[in-house]
Design an enzyme around this catalytic site. Structure first.
Site, PDB file in Angstrom:
ATOM      1  N   GLU A  12      16.292  25.865   3.015  1.00  0.00           N
ATOM      2  CA  GLU A  12      16.826  24.499   2.887  1.00  0.00           C
ATOM      3  C   GLU A  12      18.195  24.372   3.551  1.00  0.00           C
ATOM      4  O   GLU A  12      18.484  23.383   4.213  1.00  0.00           O
ATOM      5  CB  GLU A  12      16.916  24.084   1.413  1.00  0.00           C
ATOM      6  CG  GLU A  12      15.569  23.973   0.696  1.00  0.00           C
ATOM      7  CD  GLU A  12      14.556  23.118   1.440  1.00  0.00           C
ATOM      8  OE1 GLU A  12      14.959  22.186   2.148  1.00  0.00           O
ATOM      9  OE2 GLU A  12      13.351  23.395   1.325  1.00  0.00           O
ATOM     10  N   HIS A  39      17.800  23.838   7.211  1.00  0.00           N
ATOM     11  CA  HIS A  39      17.608  22.422   7.586  1.00  0.00           C
ATOM     12  C   HIS A  39      18.945  21.681   7.583  1.00  0.00           C
ATOM     13  O   HIS A  39      19.287  20.973   8.524  1.00  0.00           O
ATOM     14  CB  HIS A  39      16.703  21.708   6.566  1.00  0.00           C
ATOM     15  CG  HIS A  39      15.250  22.052   6.662  1.00  0.00           C
ATOM     16  ND1 HIS A  39      14.527  21.904   7.818  1.00  0.00           N
ATOM     17  CD2 HIS A  39      14.369  22.504   5.730  1.00  0.00           C
ATOM     18  CE1 HIS A  39      13.256  22.254   7.588  1.00  0.00           C
ATOM     19  NE2 HIS A  39      13.143  22.635   6.325  1.00  0.00           N
ATOM     20  N   GLY A  99       0.892  -3.142  -0.468  1.00  0.00           N
ATOM     21  CA  GLY A  99       2.082  -3.134  -1.300  1.00  0.00           C
ATOM     22  C   GLY A  99       3.240  -3.940  -0.765  1.00  0.00           C
ATOM     23  O   GLY A  99       4.347  -3.850  -1.274  1.00  0.00           O
ATOM     24  N   ASP A 121       6.957  21.219   7.341  1.00  0.00           N
ATOM     25  CA  ASP A 121       7.847  21.009   8.488  1.00  0.00           C
ATOM     26  C   ASP A 121       7.041  21.034   9.781  1.00  0.00           C
ATOM     27  O   ASP A 121       7.256  20.227  10.689  1.00  0.00           O
ATOM     28  CB  ASP A 121       8.894  22.127   8.557  1.00  0.00           C
ATOM     29  CG  ASP A 121       9.744  22.176   7.295  1.00  0.00           C
ATOM     30  OD1 ASP A 121       9.860  21.143   6.640  1.00  0.00           O
ATOM     31  OD2 ASP A 121      10.271  23.268   6.983  1.00  0.00           O
ATOM     32  N   THR A 180      -0.620 -10.233  -2.162  1.00  0.00           N
ATOM     33  CA  THR A 180      -1.199 -10.870  -3.341  1.00  0.00           C
ATOM     34  C   THR A 180      -0.119 -11.631  -4.102  1.00  0.00           C
ATOM     35  O   THR A 180      -0.337 -12.747  -4.565  1.00  0.00           O
ATOM     36  CB  THR A 180      -1.834  -9.796  -4.237  1.00  0.00           C
ATOM     37  OG1 THR A 180      -2.698  -8.991  -3.423  1.00  0.00           O
ATOM     38  CG2 THR A 180      -2.635 -10.422  -5.349  1.00  0.00           C
ATOM     39  N   GLY A 228      -0.630  -7.312   6.476  1.00  0.00           N
ATOM     40  CA  GLY A 228       0.446  -6.343   6.331  1.00  0.00           C
ATOM     41  C   GLY A 228      -0.009  -5.113   5.589  1.00  0.00           C
ATOM     42  O   GLY A 228      -1.083  -5.102   4.991  1.00  0.00           O
TER      43      GLY A 228
HETATM   44  P1  ADP Z   1      -0.378  -6.233  -1.515  1.00  0.00           P
HETATM   45  O1  ADP Z   1      -1.263  -7.299  -2.017  1.00  0.00           O
HETATM   46  O2  ADP Z   1       0.352  -6.600  -0.254  1.00  0.00           O
HETATM   47  O3  ADP Z   1      -1.009  -4.907  -1.385  1.00  0.00           O
HETATM   48  P2  ADP Z   1       1.000  -6.802  -3.938  1.00  0.00           P
HETATM   49  O4  ADP Z   1       1.283  -8.230  -3.697  1.00  0.00           O
HETATM   50  O5  ADP Z   1      -0.138  -6.514  -4.836  1.00  0.00           O
HETATM   51  O6  ADP Z   1       0.791  -6.030  -2.573  1.00  0.00           O
HETATM   52  O7  ADP Z   1       2.322  -6.123  -4.470  1.00  0.00           O
HETATM   53  C1  ADP Z   1       2.307  -5.205  -5.512  1.00  0.00           C
HETATM   54  C2  ADP Z   1       3.588  -5.280  -6.300  1.00  0.00           C
HETATM   55  O8  ADP Z   1       4.702  -4.852  -5.538  1.00  0.00           O
HETATM   56  C3  ADP Z   1       3.941  -6.676  -6.732  1.00  0.00           C
HETATM   57  O9  ADP Z   1       3.329  -6.995  -7.935  1.00  0.00           O
HETATM   58  C4  ADP Z   1       5.446  -6.627  -6.867  1.00  0.00           C
HETATM   59  O10 ADP Z   1       5.819  -6.115  -8.121  1.00  0.00           O
HETATM   60  C5  ADP Z   1       5.840  -5.612  -5.846  1.00  0.00           C
HETATM   61  N1  ADP Z   1       6.313  -6.264  -4.611  1.00  0.00           N
HETATM   62  C6  ADP Z   1       5.772  -6.146  -3.397  1.00  0.00           C
HETATM   63  N2  ADP Z   1       6.452  -6.852  -2.482  1.00  0.00           N
HETATM   64  C7  ADP Z   1       7.448  -7.463  -3.147  1.00  0.00           C
HETATM   65  C8  ADP Z   1       8.510  -8.337  -2.763  1.00  0.00           C
HETATM   66  N3  ADP Z   1       8.675  -8.738  -1.500  1.00  0.00           N
HETATM   67  N4  ADP Z   1       9.362  -8.761  -3.716  1.00  0.00           N
HETATM   68  C9  ADP Z   1       9.224  -8.356  -4.998  1.00  0.00           C
HETATM   69  N5  ADP Z   1       8.247  -7.548  -5.415  1.00  0.00           N
HETATM   70  C10 ADP Z   1       7.375  -7.081  -4.518  1.00  0.00           C
HETATM   71 ZN    ZN Z   2      11.418  23.071   5.309  1.00  0.00          ZN
HETATM   72 MG    MG Z   3      -3.214  -7.094  -2.640  1.00  0.00          MG
END
Ligand code: ADP
Ligand code: ZN
Ligand code: MG
Length: 618
Positions: free
Chosen positions: A437, A440, A219, A513, A223, A216
């Site tokens: 603005e 828009h 973020g 834009d 992990t 995926g």
């Molecule tokens: P990835 O490994 O997919 O890049 P991480 O697991 O390191 O992302 O996520 C980073 C942070 O984002 C986590 O420590 C958490 O705080 C937040 N986060 C991401 N997804 C979720 C989720 N589904 N629920 C709660 N917190 C999340």
């Molecule tokens: Zn603009």
């Molecule tokens: Mg990660």
């Protein structure tokens, strides 16, 4: 188990021993520093010395390592002098024959320089003490290391696989900490269940997948969910990042993999987690110039994954945001045969994530729905960041809890950068930005199907934006029609159109834009089949979809040239449409722009009120 009643033996602060020895050393040093019974020593030349001897003032003389020390009696005062020893053959004669204030009238040859260190003390200081010191130091370091290992800390380095191993109880993350991502959780819950009661699966003859690959965008919680699996399963958890295999020495990667699996085998049931596996799992090159080290590591990983018995209860999790670059051999059944997809959260998912993170901060009544709607396309990590930024803002404002306004502001900070307080726009510039603005906003408001205006602002941001118009969808749309996309392009061209229609000028303010409008128009033609000319033909492929996406054309050069014309045609017709709209609503433009210039930030409702008032009059 009952708690031990006796007090634990009092532990000596590990550093008292060491400090003590330093203290002793200082004391000893004080002893051996030359001190001439408190007298100050006056340095003088040899001539003065001879003169003092000749005039009978000298009481005592001592010669020590090329220096002559002598004490004189001058008007009731004893003075100690020091001078260099000149090569003077008559020195002894001179001293023997000189007179002196002493009772016997003779100069005394004494040891006025403090006693020499005894050879024993010298020996002690030179050899025994440093040895002792080192011994003490060495003992202390050894002890503190032992203590650290005993108390476990959070983790310790394991073997030389470089993996961190977390004991069962170390990880507190659970599935409850991961919001949304229900499908992923469901799939991984099965793995947890397997680790808990493998018998259930063995009975029926089912083997669980050896490995699951979490895929995926960055973020999305890959992990995080891996740690949650460990927290739920309550088994040892080996965590290592793919890059750690190949970082240090050539040839170490394969050895590290071997070590890791050996250790894991001994600790089974357990979980191995390889984060960012693409660092080693990249497709092996067929051509020349492959990365030998990485390939060896990958081969070792493949071998190890085949080699161990899945029933023993070693589960391998891996995470990546570049699944399409992984070697196919890694993905075949028997290795990472289960793929767990982690997607950017939808509206409900965003709400859930915001709620999880809001639990960690103090807050008042929050319109979570509004914030979730305003953050379409944000990852979990970004949402976590938004909540934290809001908390920081609340502190900055001297408040005790977070409000919805804090969250809104931090959404904008994340999208457009922080407010730039000291950026001064001239009145003329401000006026142009305001009309831009409002352009828009007006175009968006006049079209059906575009998202309602939430906020218009002309406060500059650190990202370089001089102002922006924020639209927030009511709900979430999964399917966008051709009209929806075209309307978006029209809205994007609204700013520039306002400048042209109202002032007859064009400015640099529309660069963003232009970029967005072009991307959208291009995607319509090349990927969504929304042009008459190319029907449903794919003209572009996307790789690395999770990392922003790299597009590459897959059509002939002549088609590429024609395609550009098609894109241009789309943009021009959108631009024309926007200009028409603004031309026929100049009154709204003037009134809304004046209002915005005065207030700097206005809400969507305030803007819509002006629009309604003006249209009602017509
Ligand atoms: P990835 O490994 O997919 O890049 P991480 O697991 O390191 O992302 O996520 C980073 C942070 O984002 C986590 O420590 C958490 O705080 C937040 N986060 C991401 N997804 C979720 C989720 N589904 N629920 C709660 N917190 C999340
Ligand atoms: Zn603009
Ligand atoms: Mg990660």
């Amino acid at each position: 188990m009952k708690k031990e009643q006796n007090q634990p033996p009092k532990r000596v602060n590990p550093y008292t021993g060491f400090l003590g020895s330093i203290l002793i050393l200082l004391l000893l040093n004080g002893l051996i520093m030359p001190s001439l019974s408190g007298n100050r020593i006056v340095t003088t030349d040899y001539g003065t010395f001879v003169e003092k001897v000749d005039s009978g003032l000298v009481k005592e003389v001592a010669i020590k390592s090329n220096q002559i020390y002598f004490i004189t009696q001058e008007k009731d005062k004893e003075i100690t002098y020091q001078t260099g020893e000149a090569n003077d053959p008559q020195l002894v004669d001179r001293l023997l024959h000189a007179s002196s204030p002493n009772d016997n009238g003779k100069i005394e040859f004494t040891q006025i320089v403090p006693r020499e260190n005894s050879p024993l003390l010298d020996f002690l200081l030179m050899w025994i003490l440093p040895g002792l010191l080192f011994y003490i130091l060495w003992r202390q370091i050894g002890k503190s290391l032992q203590n650290r290992m005993k108390s476990g800390g959070n983790f310790m380095s394991f073997g030389n696989s470089g993996a961190k191993i977390y004991a069962e109880s170390d990880i507190k993350t659970t599935f409850a900490d991961v919001a949304g991502q229900e499908e992923a959780k469901e799939m991984l819950a099965e793995i947890v269940d397997f680790l808990h009661n493998p018998g259930k699966y063995a009975e029926i003859g089912a083997t669980l997948p050896k490995g699951a690959l979490l895929v995926g965008p960055p973020g999305t919680g890959k992990t995080l969910i891996a740690r949650a699996v460990a927290g739920e399963a309550k088994v040892p958890f080996f965590a290592i990042s793919g890059s750690e295999f190949v970082q240090m020495f050539v040839g170490m990667g394969a050895a590290k993999v071997r070590d890791l699996f050996k250790q894991a085998g001994e600790k089974a049931p357990c979980i191995i987690f390889i984060d960012e596996i693409d660092a080693i799992g990249k497709r092996r090159d067929t051509g020349l110039g492959g990365n030998d080290e990485r390939e060896q590591t990958l081969n070792q990983l493949l071998t190890e994954m085949d080699g161990f018995d899945g029933r023993k209860g070693v589960v391998i999790l891996a995470a990546t945001n570049r699944p399409d670059s992984l070697d196919k051999a890694l993905l075949r059944p028997g290795r990472f045969d289960r793929r767990v997809q982690m997607e950017l959260p939808d509206l409900e998912g965003r709400k859930a994530i915001l709620e999880v993170h809001l639990k960690k901060v103090r807050h008042g009544n929050i319109d979570v729905d509004l914030v979730a709607r305003a953050t379409a396309g944000s990852s979990g990590a970004e949402l976590a960041n938004i909540v934290n930024e809001a908390a920081l803002r609340a502190v900055r404002m001297g408040r005790k809890q977070i409000t919805t306004a804090d969250l809104e502001e931090s959404v904008e900070t994340v999208i457009a950068g922080a407010q730039k307080k000291n950026k001064i726009l001239s009145d003329d510039e401000k006026k142009i930005v305001a009309y831009h603005e409002i352009g828009h906003a007006l175009v968006a408001a006049l079209q059906t199907h575009s998202a309602p205006i939430h906020k218009i602002t002309i406060i500059p941001r650190t990202s370089g934006a001089l102002g922006y118009t924020m639209q927030v969808d009511r709900g979430e749309q999964s399917l966008l029609s051709r009209e929806d996309l075209f309307n978006r392009i029209v809205t994007l061209t609204g700013g520039r159109s306002a400048e042209e229609v109202m002032f007859g000028i064009v400015t640099t303010g529309a660069s963003n834009d232009i970029e967005q409008a072009t991307k959208l128009a291009r995607a319509m033609v090349t990927r969504y089949g929304m042009s008459d000319r190319y029907d449903m033909m794919e003209l572009e492929t996307t790789s690395n979809a999770y990392l922003g996406g790299d597009n590459s054309l897959i059509c002939s050069p002549s088609t590429a040239a024609d395609l550009d014309k098609e894109v241009l045609h789309l943009i021009t017709s959108a631009h024309e449409k926007a200009k028409e709209m603004i031309k026929s609503h100049t009154e709204i433009m003037h009134r809304a722009a004046a209002y915005l210039t005065e207030r700097e930030t206005i809400t969507g409702d305030e803007f819509m009120k002006i629009v309604e008032e003006c249209t009602a009059k017509d």
